[in-house]
Design an enzyme around this catalytic site. Structure first.
Site, PDB file in Angstrom:
ATOM      1  N   HIS A   1       5.403   9.777  -0.189  1.00 28.40           N
ATOM      2  CA  HIS A   1       5.899   9.046   0.994  1.00 28.40           C
ATOM      3  C   HIS A   1       5.582   9.805   2.282  1.00 28.40           C
ATOM      4  CE1 HIS A   1       8.297   6.655  -1.906  1.00 28.40           C
ATOM      5  NE2 HIS A   1       8.491   7.833  -2.482  1.00 28.40           N
TER       6      HIS A   1
ATOM      7  N   SER B   1     -13.679  13.742  24.264  1.00 29.45           N
ATOM      8  CA  SER B   1     -13.230  12.588  25.027  1.00 29.45           C
ATOM      9  C   SER B   1     -13.926  12.616  26.386  1.00 29.45           C
ATOM     10  CB  SER B   1     -11.711  12.680  25.203  1.00 29.45           C
ATOM     11  OG  SER B   1     -11.299  12.004  26.362  1.00 29.45           O
TER      12      SER B   1
ATOM     13  N   LYS C   1      -9.643  17.340  24.117  1.00 27.51           N
ATOM     14  CA  LYS C   1      -9.692  16.606  22.852  1.00 27.51           C
ATOM     15  C   LYS C   1     -10.850  17.015  21.947  1.00 27.51           C
ATOM     16  CE  LYS C   1      -7.359  13.525  21.755  1.00 27.51           C
ATOM     17  NZ  LYS C   1      -7.458  12.136  22.171  1.00 27.51           N
TER      18      LYS C   1
END
Ligand code: ARG
Length: 462
Positions: free
Chosen positions: A155, A277, A283
């Protein structure tokens, strides 16, 4: 110019002509079409259906055409209807009427079935080679990380202790199944040569189908001419196998995106496989992983399209079946290029052992080990589970982890807890005890890797 031009009294409508044409995509089959025709003509001459010298003349011209297309000296003219028409009509122009004999005892229906099978056989081989390289490289990385502790998740919540090596073994299993699957596609669907099925019911010549099969490297021939031209199972099975490969890559990529994020920081993707980016200079985006995940949808799309195309098609050949190519070719190219990028990217991943280790240690992933500690003292599992739950809740309340606990504290939670528990619930101990085959104890992962090497070797160097 069409192969069937002189049968009609009027020309085909120009829109219908363009709509009908497949040469802009089936030209990719030129090699298979030419080699299939060489084998067919060779057989026609051997069986004295056409004169030997004429057979030789056609074969020479076919071989020259193949070399010329390969070298770029001949460019396939896309005004022809399809690759089959181009080859026959081009050669008729080159060597004259003798070339008109090449289609004796053959239809484009069995011809295209042969071309497609030969194409798929080549792609199966390319896919096997690429997968083998990937699996080999995963085995190598896993071997280096049998002791690199990380949490396993259920999960997407930290669940139990594992290692990076154990984690990679899960993907080795998947890709080994994929390798077996595509090898089975070959065994189940591709070993039989369909030429000789004709349009749908064979022909009236004394052809030697087995000879053609042997020339082309097939083990056998098809035994029903209706199915011989109507079958596209090999396209579908291969599409399914590719969908599975992409699904497996996509799951790994999803985790790579997560695990390489600042939030996890388990792994770093090399800059060569990242992109930046245009606006945010900080980034490092995992574009390759995202693209591989994204392209999976294209391959599924091709599978679904082809299932839909074949559904309810009456026997035998129907023009719908020409739709077996564009998306299929795209799926093959997409899967192969994804696999190649995936393998290269995987090889450059840097592992942050510290981050993985702390993620495992700073958690309660050994809670079951606390319960197991009591079970081994004779306490029923459900009661032991309750005591372990108390232990977890105690730590959460105090904002501490298991490694902060003292013997005094654990004895207060359950009388059968004692100082021994403190060692039992370390991630190292928990891992070391997970010694069942397939479990993450380093020695067991090493044993699994041995098995994987053997299973990989079965597929040979090819
Ligand atoms: N372009 C066709 C295809 O890909 C070749 C077979 C054509 N057969 C025919 N009967 N028109 O399926």
């Amino acid at each position: 110019m069409k192969l069937w031009q002189n049968v009609f009294s009027t020309d085909i409508d120009s829109l219908a002509d363009a709509f009908n044409r497949s040469i802009n995509f089936d030209k990719q089959l030129y090699r298979y079409d030419i080699l299939g025709t060489v084998a067919h003509v060779d057989m026609l001459a051997k069986q004295q259906i056409i004169p030997k010298d004429e057979g030789e003349q056609i074969i020479d011209a076919l071989k020259t055409l193949l070399t010329d297309i390969d070298s770029g000296a001949v460019v396939i003219d896309e005004t022809y209807e399809d690759i089959h028409s181009f080859v026959e009509l081009y050669l008729t122009e080159k060597i004259g009427s003798v070339a008109k004999k090449m289609h004796t005892g053959r239809s484009r229906n069995d011809q295209v079935a042969l071309d497609m099978k030969l194409y798929v056989l080549d792609q199966v081989k390319a896919m096997q080679d690429t997968l083998k390289e990937l699996i080999g490289s995963l085995i190598q990385t896993a071997q280096a990380h049998t002791e690199t502790i990380m949490p396993a998740f259920t999960h997407l919540r930290k669940a139990q202790p594992s290692t990076y090596g154990h984690y990679l073994c899960a993907y080795i299993e998947m890709f080994l199944r994929d390798l077996k699957k595509i090898t089975l596609v070959k065994e189940v669907c591709l070993n039989s040569m369909p030429l000789g099925s004709g349009a749908c019911c064979g022909n009236t010549y004394d052809i030697d189908r087995m000879y053609v099969a042997e020339q082309l490297g097939f083990e056998d021939i098809t035994y029903n001419s209706l199915d011989g031209v109507a079958d596209r199972d090999y396209v579908l099975d291969f599409l399914y196998a590719m969908s599975m490969i992409c699904m497996h890559m996509s799951r790994y990529c999803e985790e790579l995106i997560l695990f390489s994020s600042e939030q996890f920081s388990y792994l770093t993707i090399a800059q060569a496989y990242s992109s930046g980016s245009s606006m945010m200079p900080q980034k490092r985006n995992p574009d390759m992983a995202e693209l591989i995940r994204g392209k999976t949808g294209r391959v599924y799309g091709a599978l679904l399209q082809m299932l839909t195309t074949m559904k309810a098609l009456p026997l035998t050949y129907n023009k719908d079946m020409q739709e077996d190519k564009e998306n299929f070719f795209d799926a093959v190219n997409t899967t192969l290029s994804s696999l190649r990028i995936f393998t290269a990217m995987h090889q450059t991943i840097a592992v942050n052992k510290e981050a993985m280790y702390h993620a495992a240690r700073d958690s309660y992933i050994t809670a079951v080990d606390a319960a197991d500690y009591l079970v081994k003292k004779g306490i029923p599992f459900r009661d032991a589970y309750g005591a372990a739950a108390k232990l977890v809740n105690y730590c959460i309340d105090k904002n501490i982890y298991f490694y902060d606990l003292t013997a005094k504290e654990v004895i207060a939670i359950h009388p059968d807890f004692d100082a021994g528990l403190l060692k039992a619930i370390t991630v190292e101990n928990s891992l070391a005890l997970r010694k069942q085959i397939g479990s993450p104890a380093p020695a067991m992962v090493a044993a699994s890797l041995e098995k994987y090497r053997e299973r990989l070797a079965v597929f040979g160097d090819s």
